[in-house]
Design an enzyme around this catalytic site. Structure first.
Site, PDB file in Angstrom:
ATOM      1  N   TYR A 102     -54.786  -6.928 -41.221  1.00  0.00           N
ATOM      2  CA  TYR A 102     -55.100  -7.633 -42.456  1.00  0.00           C
ATOM      3  C   TYR A 102     -56.215  -6.897 -43.158  1.00  0.00           C
ATOM      4  CZ  TYR A 102     -52.586 -11.840 -40.923  1.00  0.00           C
ATOM      5  OH  TYR A 102     -51.637 -12.742 -40.517  1.00  0.00           O
ATOM      6  N   TYR A 141     -49.808  -8.271 -34.213  1.00  0.00           N
ATOM      7  CA  TYR A 141     -51.182  -7.845 -33.927  1.00  0.00           C
ATOM      8  C   TYR A 141     -51.758  -8.666 -32.780  1.00  0.00           C
ATOM      9  CZ  TYR A 141     -52.339 -11.849 -36.935  1.00  0.00           C
ATOM     10  OH  TYR A 141     -52.432 -13.096 -37.495  1.00  0.00           O
ATOM     11  N   ARG A 151     -49.773 -12.002 -31.921  1.00  0.00           N
ATOM     12  CA  ARG A 151     -49.060 -12.833 -32.884  1.00  0.00           C
ATOM     13  C   ARG A 151     -47.725 -12.183 -33.242  1.00  0.00           C
ATOM     14  NH1 ARG A 151     -50.361 -16.469 -36.281  1.00  0.00           N
ATOM     15  NH2 ARG A 151     -48.447 -17.286 -35.419  1.00  0.00           N
ATOM     16  N   HIS A 154     -45.325 -12.301 -38.946  1.00  0.00           N
ATOM     17  CA  HIS A 154     -45.243 -13.525 -39.748  1.00  0.00           C
ATOM     18  C   HIS A 154     -45.843 -13.332 -41.123  1.00  0.00           C
ATOM     19  CE1 HIS A 154     -49.278 -13.693 -37.962  1.00  0.00           C
ATOM     20  NE2 HIS A 154     -49.620 -14.354 -39.041  1.00  0.00           N
ATOM     21  N   HIS A 156     -47.719 -15.802 -44.062  1.00  0.00           N
ATOM     22  CA  HIS A 156     -48.289 -17.121 -44.371  1.00  0.00           C
ATOM     23  C   HIS A 156     -47.814 -17.573 -45.745  1.00  0.00           C
ATOM     24  CE1 HIS A 156     -51.444 -17.068 -41.156  1.00  0.00           C
ATOM     25  NE2 HIS A 156     -51.317 -15.763 -41.291  1.00  0.00           N
TER      26      HIS A 156
END
Lengths: 231, 177
Positions: A102, A141, A151, A154, A156
């Site tokens: 991110y 990640y 995780r 995905h 959000h």
């Protein structure tokens, strides 16, 4: 109509496998509230909120070239519980880049940032409730929840629907991801609801020689009988 | 009836998607901490608060949204940029509508909340209308204070303080909206 949150599909607040819930989940029972104007209304955003590239994450972060990774289309329909389209409603998304990083300053994962990828976007559904984003498939990640925790891929999503009672913040997953079975955030959802969070690969949305297509339909609480913001 | 799409946590990395300008990312945001323009009539107020976990640790990665139905105004702010991890909103004092006491609806989101939490902010200088409010009266008396922001005068402006406790003795009342 005051359709309640359906706790047979939503996760509970306390899900100890997801450690952050332990000190943050409300511990006392929720108090039922009769809906008043505050619950029957909510913010309405129009096209003036949406920039030209806001729904195209492959372009809205470009500094000096194309972002790296696999281009994908993420599209679907937002409907209410009666199957009626939720029209002209805001959909906001954010995600990691192809390497699973991110842009957020707090993210310490030692994977590269992509100078040409921001990872945030938004759009409005159309008159039939359809939305569409172009983006890069996010990477998996690691995170600190438990040893060797990762995780699944995905994206959000954040939606309002017609009032604040239909507000939904969720995550879209990808079909066949082997990490889903180990992810306490996904597994916080009761079994009945889990499949609803997994997008479907479809050639119908796949754009030849350009991007793979994933369909993700969203069902918001309530129905369009609910008084609108300006009534 | 179609099943509702399940909720998932907003996670720790919402900032550049939902509150990008506040956190200094190169993207705009749909709403911020100022709910109204300068020309909005009414008593200008500030609402300031913090969010605490079950061990009274300050939560630096929460996002608070407020909805003010009388003027149809919406605000959104993360707790990660203020040096004391406060959220703050600037608006005009809500009017009494529907026979309810003046209030704001709030939505609390953060890493560790798999489903967002709904609450309300009422005002300490509205004791008479608060006493008649149907929603406040549906809350056990000993917990009502968790929904009432305390009025202060700070540097010449009116500031209401409203801390949110996720757990514990002071746990904020959250509603099943």
């Amino acid at each position: 109509m005051e359709n309640k949150r359906d706790w047979s599909v939503h996760p509970p607040y306390l899900h100890p496998g997801y450690k952050s819930t332990v000190l943050r989940a409300p511990s006392k029972p929720l108090i039922p509230i009769k809906h008043t104007l505050s619950e029957r209304t909510g913010p309405v955003y129009g096209l003036d909120t949406i920039g030209a590239l806001d729904n195209d994450l492959t372009k809205n972060g470009i500094k000096n070239g194309e972002p790296l990774g696999e281009r994908i289309v993420v599209a679907g329909r937002v409907i209410d519980e009666l199957g009626q389209p939720v029209r002209n409603t805001l959909v906001e998304i954010w995600q990691a880049n192809a390497a699973g990083r991110y842009i957020h300053k707090v993210d310490q994962h030692a994977a590269p940032l992509d100078p040409n990828f921001l990872g945030g976007g938004r759009c409005l559904t159309d008159n039939e409730g359809y939305y569409k984003f172009y983006t890069i498939k996010p990477g998996a990640y690691p995170w600190g929840n438990h040893p060797n925790a990762w995780r699944p891929n995905h994206i959000h999503l954040s939606l309002f629907g017609n009032n604040i009672s239909s507000r939904l913040v969720t995550q879209m997953y990808f079909p066949g991801d082997p990490l889903l079975q180990y992810d306490p955030i996904f597994l916080g959802v009761p079994p009945k609801g889990r499949e609803l969070l997994i997008s479907k690969f479809t050639l119908d949305l796949t754009e030849p020689s350009f991007a793979l297509g994933y369909e993700f339909n969203i069902v918001l609480r309530g129905n369009n009988e609910t008084p609108f913001e300006n009534k | 009836m179609a099943l509702q799409t399940p909720s998932q946590t907003v996670g720790p990395y919402f900032a550049y998607g939902l509150t990008a300008a506040q956190y200094g990312y190169d993207f705009d945001q749909i709403a911020n901490d100022v709910l109204v323009g300068d020309d909005m009539p009414g008593d200008r107020i500030h609402i300031v608060g913090r969010v605490f976990d079950g061990e009274n640790n300050l939560i630096p990665d929460a996002m608070i949204e407020v909805w003010q139905s009388d003027i149809k105004a919406f605000g959104r702010m993360g707790t990660g940029t203020d040096p004391k991890n406060r959220f703050h909103f600037e608006t005009v004092k809500p009017q009494s509508l529907d026979g309810q006491a003046p209030h704001l609806a709030i939505i609390v989101l953060m890493r560790g909340l798999l489903v967002h939490a709904y609450s309300r902010i009422y005002f300490s200088d509205e004791a008479a209308t608060n006493a008649q409010d149907v929603v406040l009266n549906s809350v056990p008396q000993e917990r009502r204070h968790t929904l009432i922001a305390q009025r202060h005068q700070v540097n010449g402006h009116t500031e209401y303080h409203f801390d949110i406790y996720m757990q514990g003795e002071l746990e904020t009342v959250f509603f099943d909206v």
